[in-house]
Scaffold this motif. Structure first.
Motif, short mmCIF file in Angstrom:
data_model
loop_
_atom_site.label_atom_id
_atom_site.label_comp_id
_atom_site.label_asym_id
_atom_site.label_seq_id
_atom_site.Cartn_x
_atom_site.Cartn_y
_atom_site.Cartn_z
N HIS A 122 -0.85 3.10 -15.64
CA HIS A 122 -1.02 4.64 -15.35
C HIS A 122 -1.93 4.68 -14.25
CE1 HIS A 122 1.05 8.39 -16.26
NE2 HIS A 122 2.30 7.56 -17.04
N THR A 123 -2.91 4.65 -14.33
CA THR A 123 -3.81 5.06 -13.67
C THR A 123 -3.57 5.32 -11.93
OG1 THR A 123 -5.41 4.78 -14.86
CG2 THR A 123 -5.97 5.04 -12.75
N ASP A 124 -2.86 3.45 -11.51
CA ASP A 124 -2.33 3.26 -10.37
C ASP A 124 -1.22 4.24 -10.02
OD1 ASP A 124 -3.86 1.18 -10.35
OD2 ASP A 124 -2.26 -0.10 -11.35
N LEU A 125 -0.50 4.62 -11.47
CA LEU A 125 0.64 5.98 -10.41
C LEU A 125 -0.08 6.89 -10.63
CD1 LEU A 125 3.84 6.25 -10.78
CD2 LEU A 125 3.40 7.15 -13.07
N HIS A 126 -1.23 7.93 -11.07
CA HIS A 126 -1.81 8.16 -10.72
C HIS A 126 -2.64 8.70 -8.66
CE1 HIS A 126 -1.32 10.55 -13.98
NE2 HIS A 126 -2.35 9.78 -15.13
N GLN A 127 -3.29 7.89 -8.55
CA GLN A 127 -3.72 7.41 -7.46
C GLN A 127 -2.92 7.64 -6.18
OE1 GLN A 127 -7.40 8.42 -7.51
NE2 GLN A 127 -8.66 6.52 -8.74
N THR A 128 -1.75 6.52 -6.26
CA THR A 128 -0.75 6.22 -5.48
C THR A 128 -0.03 8.16 -4.55
OG1 THR A 128 0.49 5.94 -6.72
CG2 THR A 128 -0.52 3.72 -5.51
N LYS A 129 0.17 8.15 -6.45
CA LYS A 129 0.40 9.87 -5.62
C LYS A 129 -0.60 11.31 -5.95
CE LYS A 129 4.72 9.14 -8.03
NZ LYS A 129 6.22 9.43 -7.23
N ASN A 130 -1.87 10.52 -5.60
CA ASN A 130 -2.52 11.90 -5.43
C ASN A 130 -2.57 12.80 -6.76
OD1 ASN A 130 -5.41 12.63 -3.84
ND2 ASN A 130 -3.63 13.91 -2.95
N ASP A 131 -1.59 12.42 -7.60
CA ASP A 131 -2.18 13.47 -8.62
C ASP A 131 -3.82 14.04 -9.08
OD1 ASP A 131 0.24 13.03 -9.35
OD2 ASP A 131 0.09 11.71 -10.96
N ALA A 145 0.39 -0.80 0.20
CA ALA A 145 0.31 0.03 0.21
C ALA A 145 0.52 1.13 0.16
CB ALA A 145 -1.22 0.04 1.04
N ALA A 146 -0.06 1.75 -1.03
CA ALA A 146 1.16 3.50 -0.15
C ALA A 146 0.00 3.84 0.90
CB ALA A 146 0.56 4.21 -1.31
N ARG A 147 0.91 5.12 1.28
CA ARG A 147 0.73 5.59 2.68
C ARG A 147 0.48 7.30 2.71
NH1 ARG A 147 2.13 0.15 3.65
NH2 ARG A 147 1.99 0.18 6.29
N ASP A 148 0.96 7.76 1.50
CA ASP A 148 1.08 9.55 1.59
C ASP A 148 1.39 9.70 -0.13
OD1 ASP A 148 3.77 9.27 1.09
OD2 ASP A 148 4.08 9.02 2.89
N PRO A 149 1.19 10.94 -0.53
CA PRO A 149 1.42 11.09 -2.08
C PRO A 149 2.39 11.07 -2.56
CG PRO A 149 0.25 12.76 -1.06
CD PRO A 149 0.90 12.00 0.20
N SER A 150 3.78 10.85 -2.06
CA SER A 150 4.41 9.37 -2.10
C SER A 150 5.11 9.17 -3.36
CB SER A 150 5.60 9.64 -0.71
OG SER A 150 5.76 8.29 -0.65
N GLY A 151 3.41 8.29 -2.88
CA GLY A 151 3.68 6.80 -3.84
C GLY A 151 3.63 5.80 -4.13
N ILE A 152 4.93 5.36 -2.10
CA ILE A 152 5.58 4.25 -2.23
C ILE A 152 4.84 3.00 -1.66
CG2 ILE A 152 7.89 3.80 -0.86
CD1 ILE A 152 8.94 6.53 -1.09
N LEU A 153 5.29 1.98 -1.92
CA LEU A 153 4.43 1.29 -1.26
C LEU A 153 4.92 0.24 -0.32
CD1 LEU A 153 2.75 0.15 -4.67
CD2 LEU A 153 1.69 1.65 -3.66
N SER A 154 4.19 -0.22 0.40
CA SER A 154 4.95 -1.09 1.06
C SER A 154 3.87 -2.47 1.91
CB SER A 154 5.94 -0.22 2.12
OG SER A 154 4.77 0.33 3.02
#
Length: 357
Positions: free
Chosen positions: A48-57, A14-23
């Motif tokens: 690509h949507t996964d990237l948008h969502q995890t980074k809160n784009d 999971a991502a915890r914040d807009p850094s998008g880093i998963l752990s």
């Protein structure tokens, strides 16, 4: 089987914040209700949507968030009211896990346009429990939003079809573009674009890839089967292509001008937008009026279209071009995706990965 009596937990990344880093992240799965299918995840594509969502784009992300909406797995349990699936079958789950069932789109089996649709992750069920995606050991999904993977189709090849594949197939089907002999353009050669080339070619179209550089020319022509390749900034080639295309599938996920591509369409041609872009796009109205051209959009596909698309790909022998990675590589994969450094879809081998910390 019906409702679970014992709380069931699973582990995902999971991502915890807009850094998008998963752990690693352990959480409680929803109970297996009468209409639910409990699935052991085998693999999951990266979109690509996964990237948008995890980074809160898009400014609407909720954390912790387990992404992943191109999920393939094995049925390990079904609810008492499930009739479509049995234990042991290989199935897929795409972008949605719920809808209202009573609105006009739902009544027309177009649940992707339901105003109350429920996303596979970064959303909540009607009971308020958060949805989590396929970068996890398991998921539980209502049977309406589960599809059978055709027998013999490799699971890692099937995963990208559940989003990238149906996203292209749906507008080609809806707008009457499945017939052979058409001339189409694919703008942008990423995960969706490369499936656009393959599916359009399988429908009998002459396909031109429009890209920003020559980097993917050889692959587009030799590996994907495109008929032509044009760099959008090459004005001479663009002029040669003017008024020649029946449609363009625009997969570019960043702001870009529309006029150069509208000029390529012939009378009644369609520019079909698919990239998620937060800034307004602009065009001069005569570019549309003087050719009765259409600027439209299309959003993923319905469950029926997903089933049709999978059978079409099986019949035509289509597969996605992928790079399989383990979960411990997922953050690097996201970085590479952001740089467009993948040919053309990452797929996470969830079953073969160590998910726990």
């Amino acid at each position: 089987m019906g409702k679970m009596e014992v709380e069931r937990k699973t582990t995902g990344w999971a991502a915890r914040d807009p850094s998008g880093i998963l752990s690693p992240y352990t959480y409680t799965l929803r109970e297996t209700g009468p209409e639910d299918v409990h699935i052991r995840v085998i693999c999951c594509g990266i979109c690509h949507t996964d990237l948008h969502q995890t980074k809160n784009d898009l400014g609407m992300s909720n954390y912790p968030m387990v992404p992943g909406h191109e999920v393939v797995g094995e049925v390990v349990e079904v609810g008492s009211g499930v009739s479509k699936f049995t234990v042991g079958e290989i199935v897929g789950v795409g972008c949605l896990v719920g809808c209202c069932g009573g609105c006009s789109p739902c009544e027309r089996d177009l649940e992707q346009y339901c105003p109350k649709k429920i996303w596979s992750y970064n959303d909540v069920y009607i009971d308020g429990q958060p949805t989590q995606g396929g970068f996890a050991r398991a998921t539980t999904v209502h049977q309406k939003f589960v599809v059978k993977i055709p027998e013999g189709m490799p699971v890692e090849q099937a995963a990208p079809l559940l989003c990238a594949g149906v996203t292209v197939y749906s507008p080609l089907s809806h707008f009457g573009l499945k017939r052979p002999g058409l001339r189409g353009g694919i703008l942008g050669l990423g995960g969706v674009g490369h499936m656009g080339v393959k599916i359009a070619k399988a429908m009998g179209h002459h396909v031109t890839v429009i890209s920003s550089s020559n980097k993917k020319k050889e692959e587009a022509l030799n590996d994907l089967g495109a008929d032509d390749y044009v760099i959008g900034s090459d004005q001479s080639k663009m002029n040669e292509l003017a008024d020649s295309l029946d449609y363009i599938i625009d997969t570019v996920p960043v702001h870009h001008a529309l006029e150069p591509y509208l000029a390529l369409l012939r009378l009644d041609g369609k520019l079909i937008l698919m990239g998620v872009i937060s800034n307004p796009l602009q065009f001069l109205s005569p570019m549309v009026m003087l050719g009765r051209k259409v600027i439209t959009g299309s959003f993923i596909g319905s469950m029926k279209e997903t089933e049709e698309m999978l059978e079409f790909c099986k019949e035509k022998g289509l597969s996605s071009m992928i790079e399989v990675v383990k979960m411990d590589y997922v953050n690097t994969a996201f970085e590479r995706l952001e740089k467009n450094d993948v040919r053309y879809r990452f797929v996470v081998d969830v079953e073969g990965s160590k998910l726990e910390a």
